[in-house]
Write a protein that holds these residues in place. Structure first.
Motif, PDB file in Angstrom:
ATOM      1  N   LEU A 146       8.636  -1.849  11.741  1.00 38.13           N
ATOM      2  CA  LEU A 146       9.371  -0.433  11.751  1.00 38.13           C
ATOM      3  C   LEU A 146       8.829  -0.074  10.503  1.00 38.13           C
ATOM      4  CD1 LEU A 146      10.803   1.488  13.627  1.00 38.13           C
ATOM      5  CD2 LEU A 146      12.697   0.958  12.317  1.00 38.13           C
ATOM      6  N   VAL A 147       8.263   1.148  10.400  1.00 39.93           N
ATOM      7  CA  VAL A 147       7.698   2.021   9.236  1.00 39.93           C
ATOM      8  C   VAL A 147       8.436   3.174   9.296  1.00 39.93           C
ATOM      9  CG1 VAL A 147       5.902   3.131   8.250  1.00 39.93           C
ATOM     10  CG2 VAL A 147       5.387   1.137   9.596  1.00 39.93           C
ATOM     11  N   ASN A 148       9.469   3.405   8.444  1.00 38.65           N
ATOM     12  CA  ASN A 148      10.142   4.408   8.362  1.00 38.65           C
ATOM     13  C   ASN A 148       9.827   5.400   7.332  1.00 38.65           C
ATOM     14  OD1 ASN A 148      12.273   6.434   8.001  1.00 38.65           O
ATOM     15  ND2 ASN A 148      14.108   4.629   7.931  1.00 38.65           N
ATOM     16  N   LEU A 149       9.395   6.607   7.881  1.00 40.23           N
ATOM     17  CA  LEU A 149       9.003   7.655   7.088  1.00 40.23           C
ATOM     18  C   LEU A 149      10.087   8.682   6.796  1.00 40.23           C
ATOM     19  CD1 LEU A 149       5.802   8.535   8.911  1.00 40.23           C
ATOM     20  CD2 LEU A 149       6.015   6.845   7.232  1.00 40.23           C
ATOM     21  N   PRO A 150      10.713   8.813   5.518  1.00 41.36           N
ATOM     22  CA  PRO A 150      11.836   9.686   5.241  1.00 41.36           C
ATOM     23  C   PRO A 150      11.441  11.289   5.146  1.00 41.36           C
ATOM     24  CG  PRO A 150      11.007   8.647   3.145  1.00 41.36           C
ATOM     25  CD  PRO A 150      10.201   8.127   4.584  1.00 41.36           C
ATOM     26  N   ASN A 151      12.290  11.962   5.825  1.00 43.34           N
ATOM     27  CA  ASN A 151      11.902  13.409   6.078  1.00 43.34           C
ATOM     28  C   ASN A 151      11.617  14.038   4.954  1.00 43.34           C
ATOM     29  OD1 ASN A 151      12.155  15.736   8.044  1.00 43.34           O
ATOM     30  ND2 ASN A 151      13.591  16.289   6.569  1.00 43.34           N
ATOM     31  N   GLN A 177       0.759  -0.999  -0.133  1.00 43.07           N
ATOM     32  CA  GLN A 177      -0.209   0.276  -0.095  1.00 43.07           C
ATOM     33  C   GLN A 177       0.864   1.288  -0.055  1.00 43.07           C
ATOM     34  OE1 GLN A 177      -2.223  -0.911   3.556  1.00 43.07           O
ATOM     35  NE2 GLN A 177      -3.697  -2.122   2.384  1.00 43.07           N
ATOM     36  N   THR A 178       2.089   1.011   0.486  1.00 40.07           N
ATOM     37  CA  THR A 178       2.965   2.317   0.350  1.00 40.07           C
ATOM     38  C   THR A 178       3.901   2.440  -0.644  1.00 40.07           C
ATOM     39  OG1 THR A 178       4.335   1.423   2.024  1.00 40.07           O
ATOM     40  CG2 THR A 178       2.698   2.631   2.828  1.00 40.07           C
ATOM     41  N   ALA A 179       3.959   1.345  -1.603  1.00 40.90           N
ATOM     42  CA  ALA A 179       4.964   1.295  -2.555  1.00 40.90           C
ATOM     43  C   ALA A 179       5.144   2.562  -3.396  1.00 40.90           C
ATOM     44  CB  ALA A 179       4.442   0.096  -3.504  1.00 40.90           C
ATOM     45  N   GLY A 180       6.387   3.100  -3.657  1.00 44.50           N
ATOM     46  CA  GLY A 180       6.595   4.280  -4.495  1.00 44.50           C
ATOM     47  C   GLY A 180       6.577   5.292  -3.709  1.00 44.50           C
ATOM     48  N   SER A 181       6.404   5.348  -2.281  1.00 48.52           N
ATOM     49  CA  SER A 181       6.044   6.435  -1.509  1.00 48.52           C
ATOM     50  C   SER A 181       7.449   6.754  -0.885  1.00 48.52           C
ATOM     51  CB  SER A 181       5.125   6.456  -0.484  1.00 48.52           C
ATOM     52  OG  SER A 181       5.295   5.519   0.555  1.00 48.52           O
ATOM     53  N   GLY A 182       8.470   5.967  -0.892  1.00 50.64           N
ATOM     54  CA  GLY A 182       9.450   6.215   0.171  1.00 50.64           C
ATOM     55  C   GLY A 182       9.557   5.919   1.279  1.00 50.64           C
ATOM     56  N   VAL A 183       8.372   5.206   1.693  1.00 49.48           N
ATOM     57  CA  VAL A 183       8.297   4.562   3.049  1.00 49.48           C
ATOM     58  C   VAL A 183       8.723   3.117   3.155  1.00 49.48           C
ATOM     59  CG1 VAL A 183       6.570   3.596   4.698  1.00 49.48           C
ATOM     60  CG2 VAL A 183       6.343   6.203   3.729  1.00 49.48           C
ATOM     61  N   ASP A 184       9.806   2.793   3.945  1.00 46.54           N
ATOM     62  CA  ASP A 184      10.256   1.669   4.311  1.00 46.54           C
ATOM     63  C   ASP A 184       9.482   0.700   5.355  1.00 46.54           C
ATOM     64  OD1 ASP A 184      12.489  -0.612   3.912  1.00 46.54           O
ATOM     65  OD2 ASP A 184      12.948   0.040   5.754  1.00 46.54           O
ATOM     66  N   VAL A 185       9.126  -0.664   5.082  1.00 45.31           N
ATOM     67  CA  VAL A 185       8.624  -1.157   6.075  1.00 45.31           C
ATOM     68  C   VAL A 185       9.212  -2.643   6.482  1.00 45.31           C
ATOM     69  CG1 VAL A 185       6.598  -2.378   6.734  1.00 45.31           C
ATOM     70  CG2 VAL A 185       6.166  -0.366   5.363  1.00 45.31           C
ATOM     71  N   LYS A 186       9.666  -2.907   7.799  1.00 46.63           N
ATOM     72  CA  LYS A 186      10.396  -4.236   7.840  1.00 46.63           C
ATOM     73  C   LYS A 186      10.183  -4.552   9.459  1.00 46.63           C
ATOM     74  CE  LYS A 186      14.515  -1.728   9.242  1.00 46.63           C
ATOM     75  NZ  LYS A 186      15.998  -1.360   8.799  1.00 46.63           N
ATOM     76  N   ALA A 187      10.519  -5.869   9.382  1.00 43.42           N
ATOM     77  CA  ALA A 187      10.413  -6.423  10.827  1.00 43.42           C
ATOM     78  C   ALA A 187      11.821  -6.287  11.489  1.00 43.42           C
ATOM     79  CB  ALA A 187      10.317  -7.922  10.744  1.00 43.42           C
ATOM     80  N   VAL A 188      11.504  -5.869  13.023  1.00 46.71           N
ATOM     81  CA  VAL A 188      13.002  -5.396  13.640  1.00 46.71           C
ATOM     82  C   VAL A 188      12.622  -6.086  15.161  1.00 46.71           C
ATOM     83  CG1 VAL A 188      13.153  -3.044  12.564  1.00 46.71           C
ATOM     84  CG2 VAL A 188      11.705  -3.472  14.548  1.00 46.71           C
ATOM     85  N   ASP A 189      13.795  -6.107  15.847  1.00 50.10           N
ATOM     86  CA  ASP A 189      13.775  -6.869  17.081  1.00 50.10           C
ATOM     87  C   ASP A 189      13.619  -8.248  16.948  1.00 50.10           C
ATOM     88  OD1 ASP A 189      13.847  -4.327  18.300  1.00 50.10           O
ATOM     89  OD2 ASP A 189      11.800  -4.346  18.900  1.00 50.10           O
ATOM     90  N   ASP A 190      14.460  -8.951  16.126  1.00 48.98           N
ATOM     91  CA  ASP A 190      14.302 -10.375  15.693  1.00 48.98           C
ATOM     92  C   ASP A 190      13.010 -10.524  15.355  1.00 48.98           C
ATOM     93  OD1 ASP A 190      16.999 -10.502  16.290  1.00 48.98           O
ATOM     94  OD2 ASP A 190      16.971 -10.782  18.533  1.00 48.98           O
TER      95      ASP A 190
END
Length: 230
Positions: free
Chosen positions: A106-111, A88-101
């Motif tokens: 974590l959803v990263n919103l670039p400034n 759903q956020t593809a192409g927006s610059g947002v990065d989504v990944k699993a963290v903490d093992d």
């Protein structure tokens, strides 16, 4: 056979560890050890993740009034949310990944696409993307949410700290305005103290200027413990 596959097979075979030790990752179609199985084996994994939440996890679980995810499906639910958010956020610059093992998302919103320089106003063109994130948080309500603000090293420590706090708060408030329960959300700023790249280059500084949304799914067992249950 590689060691990792041996360990995975062993965990999937030993049904005494958990009712559903392995789940199918909807992102890859492969089997993996579920968060519940890991928690049952280690005994403390879920507690470590919850303990790292802003403001303390136990009180927030009770205050948010969430029911929790059924233990055996928590890993699958998290993987499904990651898959949907990525699509759903593809192409927006947002990065989504699993963290903490694999215990949190974590959803990263670039400034650069979220805020103008030195501004705490969300860019109008980015609001649709944040609406998508908010819709996902509402669709998967059994989680607690931390919003983190970060800056590069340009400027004074005090300025960067205040800017990061304000940006995190603005994003958190926006999510609340879109129906996400305020009790689930906490926000804080880290200023320049948690870089993910070198501040010696423009590209590195751009990567460090970001807001992160951390999503921690909560199981029914964790809810019971927070309420004084077993």
């Amino acid at each position: 056979m590689k060691l990792g596959r041996v360990v995975l097979s062993a965990l999937c075979t030993v049904s005494l560890v958990a009712t559903s030790a392995c789940v199918t990752d909807p992102n890859t179609g492969h089997k993996k050890v579920s968060r519940t199985a890991i928690g049952a084996t280690a005994g403390v994994v879920g507690g470590l993740v919850i303990g790292g939440l802003l403001g303390g996890g136990t009180g927030r679980i009770i205050g948010a009034g969430i029911g929790g995810v059924i233990g055996g499906s928590i890993g699958y639910t998290m993987d499904k949310q990651i898959k949907e958010l990525k699509e759903q956020t593809a192409g927006s610059g947002v990065d989504v990944k699993a963290v903490d093992d694999g215990q949190a998302i974590l959803v990263n919103l670039p400034n650069g696409v979220t805020f103008d320089t030195d501004s705490t106003l969300i860019k109008p063109g980015f609001r649709d993307t944040l609406d998508t994130v908010a819709a996902s948080l509402n669709k998967f309500p059994n989680s607690l949410i931390d919003v983190y603000g970060h800056t590069d090293s340009t400027g004074s420590d005090a300025y960067n700290q205040t800017l990061s706090e304000n940006r995190a708060r603005v994003v958190a408030d926006y999510l609340v305005s879109k129906g996400v329960s305020q009790a689930r959300i906490r926000s804080t700023g880290f200023g320049k103290t948690q870089p993910v790249a070198s501040n010696d280059t423009p590209e590195g500084r751009a990567a460090n200027r970001r807001v992160e949304i951390k999503i921690v799914p909560i199981s029914q067992e964790e809810v019971a413990r927070a309420r004084g249950g077993s």
